[in-house]
Design a protein around this motif. Structure first.
Motif, PDB file in Angstrom:
ATOM      1  N   ALA A  13       0.867  -1.187   0.000  1.00  0.00           N
ATOM      2  CA  ALA A  13       0.000   0.000   0.000  1.00  0.00           C
ATOM      3  C   ALA A  13       0.902   1.234   0.000  1.00  0.00           C
ATOM      4  CB  ALA A  13      -0.879  -0.003   1.244  1.00  0.00           C
ATOM      5  N   PHE A  14       0.639   2.142  -0.922  1.00  0.00           N
ATOM      6  CA  PHE A  14       1.427   3.377  -0.987  1.00  0.00           C
ATOM      7  C   PHE A  14       0.559   4.558  -0.545  1.00  0.00           C
ATOM      8  CE2 PHE A  14       3.691   0.597  -3.889  1.00  0.00           C
ATOM      9  CZ  PHE A  14       5.018   0.852  -3.556  1.00  0.00           C
ATOM     10  N   LEU A  15       1.078   5.341   0.373  1.00  0.00           N
ATOM     11  CA  LEU A  15       0.376   6.529   0.867  1.00  0.00           C
ATOM     12  C   LEU A  15       1.230   7.739   0.530  1.00  0.00           C
ATOM     13  CD1 LEU A  15      -0.864   4.262   2.722  1.00  0.00           C
ATOM     14  CD2 LEU A  15      -0.823   5.927   4.554  1.00  0.00           C
ATOM     15  N   LYS A  16       0.623   8.690  -0.162  1.00  0.00           N
ATOM     16  CA  LYS A  16       1.359   9.924  -0.454  1.00  0.00           C
ATOM     17  C   LYS A  16       0.615  11.092   0.165  1.00  0.00           C
ATOM     18  CE  LYS A  16       4.285  10.917  -4.102  1.00  0.00           C
ATOM     19  NZ  LYS A  16       4.659  10.999  -5.474  1.00  0.00           N
ATOM     20  N   ASP A  21       0.608  22.451  -1.392  1.00  0.00           N
ATOM     21  CA  ASP A  21       0.594  23.921  -1.270  1.00  0.00           C
ATOM     22  C   ASP A  21       0.949  24.379   0.136  1.00  0.00           C
ATOM     23  OD1 ASP A  21      -0.136  23.955  -3.839  1.00  0.00           O
ATOM     24  OD2 ASP A  21      -2.234  24.537  -3.504  1.00  0.00           O
ATOM     25  N   VAL A  22       0.671  23.549   1.129  1.00  0.00           N
ATOM     26  CA  VAL A  22       1.048  23.903   2.511  1.00  0.00           C
ATOM     27  C   VAL A  22       2.115  22.915   3.007  1.00  0.00           C
ATOM     28  CG1 VAL A  22      -1.012  25.172   3.193  1.00  0.00           C
ATOM     29  CG2 VAL A  22      -1.006  22.685   3.398  1.00  0.00           C
ATOM     30  N   ARG A  23       2.899  22.415   2.037  1.00  0.00           N
ATOM     31  CA  ARG A  23       4.032  21.528   2.340  1.00  0.00           C
ATOM     32  C   ARG A  23       3.576  20.284   3.112  1.00  0.00           C
ATOM     33  NH1 ARG A  23       4.989  24.530  -1.090  1.00  0.00           N
ATOM     34  NH2 ARG A  23       6.738  25.975  -1.270  1.00  0.00           N
ATOM     35  N   GLY A  54       5.742  11.965   0.371  1.00  0.00           N
ATOM     36  CA  GLY A  54       5.012  13.235   0.296  1.00  0.00           C
ATOM     37  C   GLY A  54       5.100  13.836  -1.093  1.00  0.00           C
ATOM     38  N   GLU A  55       4.013  14.451  -1.528  1.00  0.00           N
ATOM     39  CA  GLU A  55       3.945  15.089  -2.851  1.00  0.00           C
ATOM     40  C   GLU A  55       4.585  16.484  -2.777  1.00  0.00           C
ATOM     41  OE1 GLU A  55       2.722  13.814  -5.689  1.00  0.00           O
ATOM     42  OE2 GLU A  55       3.260  15.695  -6.677  1.00  0.00           O
ATOM     43  N   ALA A 102       9.329   4.767   4.864  1.00  0.00           N
ATOM     44  CA  ALA A 102       9.081   6.133   4.393  1.00  0.00           C
ATOM     45  C   ALA A 102      10.231   6.622   3.537  1.00  0.00           C
ATOM     46  CB  ALA A 102       8.885   7.078   5.579  1.00  0.00           C
ATOM     47  N   ALA A 103       9.890   7.391   2.511  1.00  0.00           N
ATOM     48  CA  ALA A 103      10.894   8.080   1.694  1.00  0.00           C
ATOM     49  C   ALA A 103      10.679   9.570   1.914  1.00  0.00           C
ATOM     50  CB  ALA A 103      10.709   7.728   0.223  1.00  0.00           C
TER      51      ALA A 103
END
Ligand code: COA
Length: 257
Positions: A13-16, A21-23, A54-55, A102-103
């Protein structure tokens, strides 16, 4: 889902985090979504591991300071209740029997270090900045403290009280990060470790995670009372509100000469 991009690929499962816009700061909506995802993943016996990233420009800027600022209109009891939700997000992550990798890149500030502390393996791009920035804002790294101390060595206390920005190499030395490298190497390492988890007995991995949690002696209930009480108090205090507002208004806090 509004704040998280959730995908499943080949038993992972990948969660991003997806508020670039608010980091990728987490507000109550993101906290709720992450909590629900981690709780739901616990019963997914078909999955082998979770990948978190994180995007955008940075991994995560911690708690959303607009959300924190708005809590001044709530009572101490309401603030405590709200902080409890943040605590429950980290607890759901910590209690997940699936391994989490986590990356991280760019910046890992404030509560984002709580996310990192609840992961089993963390890869960081060279140049990532880490900071327990809370005391700079007149609040405390309260809710995350038990999770951080469970993961990092005791030298981390200096960074929690000084708010000094530290590098991925220092994060490695503290035990918060396991691998650092250039972007491509970090991506490869992220995939390599997720693949390793796929090779192992899924029940064995889950039972080992349960055992290690039990042995580490982290008493979540004991930490909960103290830490949520403290942050509920500080974030609506004069100093806390001044620190948060000064950041959002792009000016120095009143105590800074
Ligand atoms: N909460 C709410 N908004 C945040 C935020 C947070 N934690 N962190 C960043 N933002 C917002 C900024 O206000 C800014 O909004 P704007 O575009 O409307 O002006 C936007 O995100 C971009 O922030 P900026 O500081 O310009 O990004 P950057 O890439 O140069 O720096 C950080 C990234 C993470 C180093 C920096 O944003 C930062 O220090 N954030 C505060 C982190 C923090 O102290 N968190 C602890 C919370 S307890």
């Amino acid at each position: 889902m509004k704040t998280i991009v959730f995908t499943e690929i080949d038993q992972i499962a990948f969660l991003k985090l997806n508020r670039p816009d608010v980091r990728n700061a987490f507000n109550s909506g993101m906290i709720e979504e992450l909590t629900q995802i981690f709780i739901a993943l616990q019963s997914r016996s078909d999955l082998k591991a979770v990948g978190l990233s994180g995007e955008g420009k940075v991994f995560c800027a911690g708690a959303d300071l607009n959300w924190m600022k708005s809590m001044v209109d709530f009572s101490l009891a309401e603030n405590k209740q709200d902080s409890l939700k943040l605590y429950e997000m980290f607890a759901a992550m910590k209690n997940l029997d699936l391994p989490i990798v986590a990356a991280v890149h760019g910046a890992v500030f404030g509560g984002a270090l709580g996310l990192v502390a609840c992961c089993d393996y963390v890869v960081a791009e060279i140049g990532t900045k880490f900071c327990f920035s809370e005391v700079k804002l007149g609040i405390a790294p309260a809710v995350i403290s038990g999770f951080v101390l469970d993961k990092a060595n005791s030298a981390v206390k200096y960074y929690m009280t000084s708010a000094e920005v530290f590098s991925e190499n220092q994060a490695l030395a503290l035990g918060l990060v396991n691998f650092s490298g250039a972007k491509d190497d970090v991506t490869k390492e992220f995939q390599r470790v997720l693949h390793l988890y796929k090779e192992n007995g899924p029940v064995a991995v889950r039972r080992t995670k349960q055992l290690l949690r039990h042995l580490s002696g982290l008493n979540l209930a004991q930490h909960q009372e103290t830490t949520t009480g403290l942050i509920a108090e500080l974030r609506v205090s004069q100093e806390g509100q001044e620190g948060i507002k000064s950041f959002l208004e792009n000016r120095k806090p009143s105590w800074k000469v």
